[in-house]
Design a protein around this motif. Structure first.
Motif, mmCIF file in Angstrom:
data_model
loop_
_atom_site.group_PDB
_atom_site.id
_atom_site.type_symbol
_atom_site.label_atom_id
_atom_site.label_comp_id
_atom_site.label_asym_id
_atom_site.label_seq_id
_atom_site.Cartn_x
_atom_site.Cartn_y
_atom_site.Cartn_z
ATOM 1 N N LEU A 5 -12.138 -10.049 7.294
ATOM 2 C CA LEU A 5 -11.547 -8.747 7.617
ATOM 3 C C LEU A 5 -10.047 -8.768 7.354
ATOM 4 C CD1 LEU A 5 -13.480 -8.203 10.953
ATOM 5 C CD2 LEU A 5 -13.798 -6.900 8.852
ATOM 6 N N PRO A 6 -9.477 -7.632 6.928
ATOM 7 C CA PRO A 6 -8.032 -7.595 6.672
ATOM 8 C C PRO A 6 -7.237 -7.727 7.966
ATOM 9 C CG PRO A 6 -9.011 -5.420 6.357
ATOM 10 C CD PRO A 6 -10.137 -6.366 6.617
ATOM 11 N N LYS A 7 -6.084 -8.404 7.844
ATOM 12 C CA LYS A 7 -5.218 -8.627 9.012
ATOM 13 C C LYS A 7 -3.937 -7.813 8.877
ATOM 14 C CE LYS A 7 -6.607 -13.368 10.075
ATOM 15 N NZ LYS A 7 -7.759 -13.511 9.251
ATOM 16 N N LEU A 8 -3.467 -7.295 10.008
ATOM 17 C CA LEU A 8 -2.166 -6.625 10.065
ATOM 18 C C LEU A 8 -1.258 -7.526 10.885
ATOM 19 C CD1 LEU A 8 -3.435 -3.006 10.853
ATOM 20 C CD2 LEU A 8 -2.928 -4.002 8.626
ATOM 21 N N THR A 9 -0.125 -7.924 10.283
ATOM 22 C CA THR A 9 0.700 -8.936 10.941
ATOM 23 C C THR A 9 2.075 -8.441 11.376
ATOM 24 O OG1 THR A 9 1.459 -9.697 8.783
ATOM 25 C CG2 THR A 9 -0.444 -10.835 9.727
ATOM 26 N N SER A 10 2.321 -7.145 11.232
ATOM 27 C CA SER A 10 3.626 -6.625 11.662
ATOM 28 C C SER A 10 3.473 -5.198 12.156
ATOM 29 C CB SER A 10 4.623 -6.661 10.500
ATOM 30 O OG SER A 10 4.245 -5.718 9.502
#
Length: 149
Positions: A5-10
């Protein structure tokens, strides 16, 4: 399974996902990749993501990298799952005091699919809060923690 799954890091990436996801339910899973309950939830999310691709976009958000949203949504337990539709925070009545997020993992893939379908249909009708289709005995119980009151 969290690698699927895509990650959001900010904060900027989370903001962009909220603003740009149109006509779909945006699912944000707040947690940590190494947490066992997060991994259990990630397995359910990754297995259902292709089935729900026409009505939902699913992202993983690391609570340690996005403290602004962790504080804003009062994420004190992980995993916590928050839902949006066209930039609007969708609330779900789970029969608990907190309608802003789902805390814990879903028992089955079907529970998650049913919830996304109810949120999607409700949002398409202009509703901002919907009733959870999940059996109350399958919803994790927890006590709300109020800090700095």
């Amino acid at each position: 399974m969290s690698f699927l799954l895509p990650k959001l890091t900010s904060k900027k990436e989370v903001d962009q996902a909220i603003k740009s996801t149109a006509e779909k339910v945006l699912v944000l899973r707040f947690g940590r990749d190494e947490d066992p309950v997060c991994l259990q939830l990630d397995d359910i999310l990754s297995k259902t993501s292709s089935d729900l691709s026409k009505m939902a976009a699913i992202y993983l958000v690391d609570v340690d990298r996005t403290p602004v949203y962790t504080h804003y949504f009062d994420i004190s337990y992980i995993p916590s799952t928050v839902f949006f539709f066209n930039g609007q925070h969708m609330k779900v009545d789970y029969g608990s005091p907190d309608h802003t997020k789902f805390v814990g993992s879903f028992k089955t893939k079907q529970d998650f699919i049913d919830l996304i379908e109810v949120i999607y249909r409700g949002a398409m009708r202009g509703k901002l809060i919907v009733q959870s289709p999940i059996d109350p005995k399958d919803i994790p119980k927890y006590d709300l923690l109020y800090q700095d009151i």
